[in-house]
Design an enzyme around this catalytic site. Structure first.
Site, mmCIF file in Angstrom:
data_model
loop_
_atom_site.group_PDB
_atom_site.id
_atom_site.type_symbol
_atom_site.label_atom_id
_atom_site.label_comp_id
_atom_site.label_asym_id
_atom_site.label_seq_id
_atom_site.Cartn_x
_atom_site.Cartn_y
_atom_site.Cartn_z
ATOM 1 C CG ASP A 118 -44.766 -20.134 35.748
ATOM 2 O OD1 ASP A 118 -43.544 -19.792 35.743
ATOM 3 O OD2 ASP A 118 -45.001 -20.413 36.770
ATOM 4 C CD GLU A 153 -40.619 -22.041 35.839
ATOM 5 O OE1 GLU A 153 -40.192 -21.526 36.897
ATOM 6 O OE2 GLU A 153 -41.541 -22.675 35.834
#
Lengths: 617, 468
Positions: A256, A298
């Protein structure tokens, strides 16, 4: 207030303890329950737990896999407390195997104060108690691997929750082992060129901490301090976090917020070379110690920027194995609304080649909202500039709704979108519930609208939980169209014509042709702008080609299309779901007609004449 | 350097050609690209014939002069001729059997036409015909071609998915304007045209002719008319009653980008080929020409009658415009069917000018507003196409108008953004040019498609009442 055991072994209450904000972990191993004499927090080790058997060896599995994003909270509740959990998810693996899912993607299930949907991790080595324990996770992995299903989860490298014992220790003891784990400064003047990402809630990337008397750096919420990757100990600590889960058997991580790991004066602090250097280090560690596990980046950026996260193409990529292709998804919706293939063709034409060992992840919907505001200062990108000026599209795309309501519950469109998801370049990521056409509840908080319980049956709580209905974490969808009495797995599994069975069938077809996963993408264009036609071409080692031809009618009206297929003159298109032979491709453009929102998948095969075939029998 | 081939040198085909010219008066009017269908062909005379492939099969390049009463036009033919293995060409392509050979229009015979591309790539001269690639163009050879079916007045062959060769049918002396403007724009690096790659040219009776132009083919492209029709179709079928800007099929973003592309092409044309000033005398001339055309057409189309006075006064205003105005090379026949949407953006095609115009008219310097007016008219047509032949429906009519208003306005916005001057600021000139175009449409529809006559007529009525 929490109970903890101090290094001397006696139990005590201590508000200032490093794990003082970790709730509900009293009975399970967690970071900060004890402290070594040098001030180091004792963290659980993989050796403290059982390990799951690995999934079958296949280093490039992710290039062909069908992913399925599932929220642990929302899928199945095993203990009747109204909240989904890891054991509940494990109990539904037969369903996922039946559907054809190859890999589960679980958003974070770590210990967290849940101020950012679990992305605010307060202990990387503990499971959120309401979801279960690390042992439960190992059980899930074991059961999944037994069915050939892999599991990946989100890992936030960039920051922690301010409740993480590392942060607690860092703020309380600047000179201790964690004093330099975060980015501290005496004033808030550093890195002025870094934009503020959450402009709605944050006014600065610096927040003053009265405990330490300094400012700390955060790219996201002020309760999520950024880790200091300048510190070698932080780099190693995060590698150890990964090793912890990889040792238990996890198949990879979706990393992330990767663009923000490092900061540097005079830059916007995004995509810095040292961030890439660290990702290379992570990848090298995976390749060396855990071959076959994957890293998925991501990075909500333009494809031309995202490809940087695959690393060096000369070696087939040496950073992340996969990255999400964010701009494609809104363009699928725009294209169908405009009945024009150009929004899709344009973004794919602008998508650079990716290294040989890499793959895109593509999706229609996920747990987050999506907007067209991906980057603010990307002046060179034609698409962004042109399409962000169409306000109506933006308003309609940047919303938090499930697939079926976005498409007006139109079965034809649901099939068309799913067919494109399964045939465009990249590994498809399904979002739980979309395979049965679940609805949303826009009256819940905006993010919760698409996070309601999975609808298993027409029974109480949609078969999701045996708890008192009032205790379920969110009410299941109950409206007349999408309510669980009408839309549920049990009913659709029993109906051959259901969306669920159709989706399952299409996943099966996709799996029969490696060209869908690994074939080169060739946009065929054509004079009818409402028809998107492309082929996926896989060159096999023996020199032969597997060619799959996909033709999509983006219009609600029937359409003709003439395709230039001269290269395949003499080949016979064989429709993939029913093996129906279409007329042989000749020298002239190949004419097809499609019903509104219709699509075809063909294999282009070199076949003998139908008459010869008959005479053979 | 070999000169034009004397006809005696290709003697072996004299007899064939002579027989052909006897058959052609019947055959030519059956061809779509033949521009003289309004009167009988009195005679066809061969001006040149050049074998591109000799033997059986034979591919013969023929230029004929077609006599129709007091008019004589030159046309280009590619004649295939075989004794054996006659290809499967449509009946309309068959010219007849001459001297034991089956003769046919050969653009559909891929076995024969591949030599055209190969000759361009090789830079060869055959008889008087010069096949040349553009400098820097690198061409793949050995590709087979098929003709595209949407072409009107010329014939275009697509090679593979790579090149398109346009064969000009009706020939006018001089370097073809289409080729000239493409070369000029390409030199400036214009992103709004398809790259010119080569040409076929030659000399007849001492005059230079362009026979063909090879360009990059855009397999990903869809033309502007189809793109706009998609949006109109969406609007007309919509049951919600929402205005065009509220619907998913809204075209205004595309129209805006198209306006910018046209303005950029105009700027490049001015840069490459210069611009001039048109003074009062020329404006008076233009005004008079518009009025002359109006009077001629009004005499044939009674439906135009009620508008004639107000049309005249709109055209008269052109003579009184503050002069000078800037004129330059323009497209000359710009409409949605002459633009292509590719994944890189909009391209302009076919810089030949109006097919019916004389060479002098086509090469005359024009106000760029003439192209703008052409495109604005095209938006009107696109908006109303689904209403043609349908019973009158006030609500649908209003929706068509709202689509046209929105997209005409977006086009002008885009044009103004790129050029720095909004074309609507020159309201009188733009109105006159649009009306002039609409009057021409009235004549065309009256002669060819009476159902469509209401489209230009109602536009004229509307423009005149809005212009007051």
């Amino acid at each position: 207030m929490t109970t903890l055991q101090n290094p001397r072994g006696d139990r005590m209450h201590d508000d200032t303890a490093p794990d003082s904000e970790l709730v509900g972990l009293e009975d399970t191993p967690h970071t900060g329950e004890s402290i070594a004499d040098d001030g180091t927090l004792v963290e659980p080790q993989a050796g403290d737990f059982a390990h799951a058997k690995q999934a079958p060896d296949d280093p490039e599995w992710f290039k062909r896999a069908v992913f399925y994003e599932v929220l642990v909270r929302a899928f199945a509740d095993s203990d009747g407390d109204g909240t989904g959990d890891l054991r509940g998810l494990a109990s539904k693996l037969d369903y996922l195997e039946w559907l054809g899912v190859d890999c589960l993607w679980l958003p974070p299930f770590y210990a967290s104060p849940l101020r950012d949907g679990g992305y605010d991790i307060s202990d990387f080595r503990a499971v959120l108690p309401e979801f279960g324990t690390v042992d439960d996770f190992v059980y899930l992995l074991e059961e999944a691997h037994r069915r050939g299903i892999r599991v990946i989860t989100d890992l936030v490298l960039n920051h922690t929750s301010d409740a993480h014992p590392w942060f607690q220790a860092s703020r309380q003891d600047p000179d201790g082992p964690y004093g330099d784990f975060y980015v501290w400064a005496d004033d808030d003047s550093g890195y002025p060129d870094a934009r503020i990402i959450f402009v709605d809630t944050e006014t600065s990337n610096w927040t003053y901490d009265p405990v330490r008397g300094q400012f700390f750096w955060h790219r996201f919420f002020s309760h999520q301090p950024d880790l200091n990757f300048e510190n070698e100990d932080v780099q190693e600590a995060m590698l150890d976090v990964m090793r912890f889960w990889l040792d238990l058997g996890i198949d990879g991580f979706r990393l992330d917020a990767v663009p923000y790991l490092f900061e540097e004066e005079g830059t916007n602090c995004e995509n810095l070379p040292r961030t890439h250097d660290y990702l290379k280090r992570v990848r090298a560690t995976i390749d060396r110690e855990y071959p076959g596990r994957v890293l998925l980046a991501e990075a909500n950026q333009w494809p031309s920027d995202v490809v940087e996260y695959f690393g060096d193409p000369k070696v087939g990529g040496d950073e992340c194995h996969m990255a999400f292709h964010f701009p494609l998804m809104p363009r699928l919706f725009m294209a169908v609304r405009r009945e024009s293939r150009f929004p899709i063709s344009e973004i794919l034409a602008q998508t650079p080649e990716i290294p040989g060992g890499a793959q895109w992840g593509i999706f229609l919907r996920n747990h987050d909202e999506l907007t067209l505001e991906m980057v603010t200062d990307d002046e060179r990108d034609y698409m962004y500039r042109e399409y962000a000026t169409d306000p109506r599209m933006k308003a309609n795309i940047g919303i938090r709704r499930r697939l079926a309501p976005l498409l007006g519950n139109d079965r034809d469109q649901l099939e068309l979108f799913t067919a494109m998801l399964l045939s465009l370049p990249g590994s498809p990521v399904l979002y739980y519930g979309d395979e049965i056409g679940m609805g949303d509840n826009i009256w819940l908080g905006d993010r919760d609208a698409v996070r309601t319980p999975m609808q298993w049956s027409p029974d109480r709580n949609a078969g999701f939980s045996r708890s008192d209905p009032g205790r379920v974490y969110l009410p299941p969808i109950m409206d007349a169209v999408y309510g669980y009495e009408a839309i549920n797995v049990e009913a659709q599994a029993a109906n051959d014509a259901s969306l669920l069975n159709w989706t399952r069938r299409m996943i099966q077809v996709r799996k029969q042709h490696a060209a869908f996963g690994e074939g080169e993408f060739v946009d065929l264009g054509g004079s009818n702008p409402s028809v998107l036609a492309y082929k996926r071409v896989l060159r096999r080692e023996d020199g032969d080609e597997d060619v799959v031809l996909c033709v999509n009618n983006l219009s609600r009206f029937p359409q003709p299309v003439e395709l230039e297929l001269g290269e395949h003159e003499g080949a016979t298109p064989v429709e993939l779901t029913g093996s129906v032979r279409f007329p042989r491709i000749g020298e002239l453009p190949y004419l097809l007609t499609l019903p509104g929102y219709g699509f075809y998948w063909f294999q282009l095969a070199e076949l003998e004449d139908e008459s010869e075939r008959r005479s053979m029998t | 350097m070999s000169g034009p081939v004397e006809t005696e040198e290709v003697g072996p085909h004299d007899e064939l050609v002579e027989q052909l010219t006897e058959t052609l008066p019947e055959w030519l009017p059956t061809q779509r690209w033949f521009g003289g269908k309004d009167r009988d062909v009195s005679a066809v005379r061969a001006l040149s014939w050049t074998p591109l492939l000799d033997g059986d099969p034979l591919l013969l390049h023929v230029v004929v002069e077609v006599e129709q009463a007091d008019r004589a036009e030159r046309y280009q033919l590619l004649v295939g001729s075989r004794q054996h293995q006659v290809p499967d060409v449509p009946a309309s392509a068959s010219i007849g059997v001459e001297a034991g050979f089956t003769c046919y229009e050969a653009t559909g015979d891929a076995d024969l036409t591949s030599c055209l591309l190969d000759s361009i790539a090789g830079g060869v001269q055959i008889g008087h015909l010069r096949f040349e690639a553009e400098p820097d163009a690198e061409l793949d050879t050995g590709l087979r071609a098929h003709p595209i079916t949407t072409e009107q007045s010329n014939t275009s062959l697509v090679y593979g998915r790579q090149y398109i060769l346009k064969l000009f049918r009706k020939l006018t002396p001089g370097v073809n304007k289409d080729l000239l403007l493409h070369r000029a724009l390409w030199k400036l690096g214009s992103p709004h045209i398809a790259e010119p790659l080569g040409a076929i040219s030659g000399e007849i009776d001492g005059e230079e002719f362009t026979f063909g132009m090879l360009q990059r083919f855009m397999p990903d492209a869809a033309d502007g008319w189809v793109m706009a029709s998609t949006s109109v179709r969406d609007l007309m079928a919509d049951g919600s009653g929402l205005p065009p800007e509220e619907l998913g099929g809204d075209f205004a973003g595309e129209a805006y980008r198209l306006g910018k592309a046209v303005a950029n092409v105009h700027a490049d044309l001015a840069r490459a080929l210069g611009s001039q000033e048109a003074h009062a005398a020329e404006l008076e001339g233009s005004s008079a020409a518009m009025i002359e055309r109006l009077d001629r057409i009004a005499a044939e189309v009674p439906e135009l009658g009620p508008h004639v006075e107000r049309l005249r006064s709109a055209f008269r205003k052109v003579a009184d415009l503050p002069s000078p105005i800037t004129v330059q090379s323009v497209h000359g026949d710009l409409h949605l069917g002459q633009v292509l949407r590719t994944v890189q953006g909009w391209l302009l095609l076919d810089f030949e000018g109006e097919p019916a115009a004389t060479l002098a008219e086509r090469t005359a310097l024009r106000s760029p507003l003439r192209d703008v007016a052409g495109m604005l008219r095209s938006f009107d047509y696109a908006a109303h196409q689904l209403l043609v032949g349908q019973p009158h429906d006030e609500e649908q009519e209003e929706r068509a108008l709202s689509w046209a208003r929105r997209n005409r306005s977006a086009f002008c916005d885009g044009y103004g953004k790129a050029s720095g001057a909004d074309p609507r600021e020159q309201a009188d000139l733009l109105l006159a040019l649009e009306l002039d175009k609409a009057v021409y449409e009235v004549a065309y529809e009256h002669a060819n498609r009476p159902d469509w006559l209401t489209v230009p007529l109602s536009s004229i009525a509307r423009m005149l009442s809005e212009g007051e």
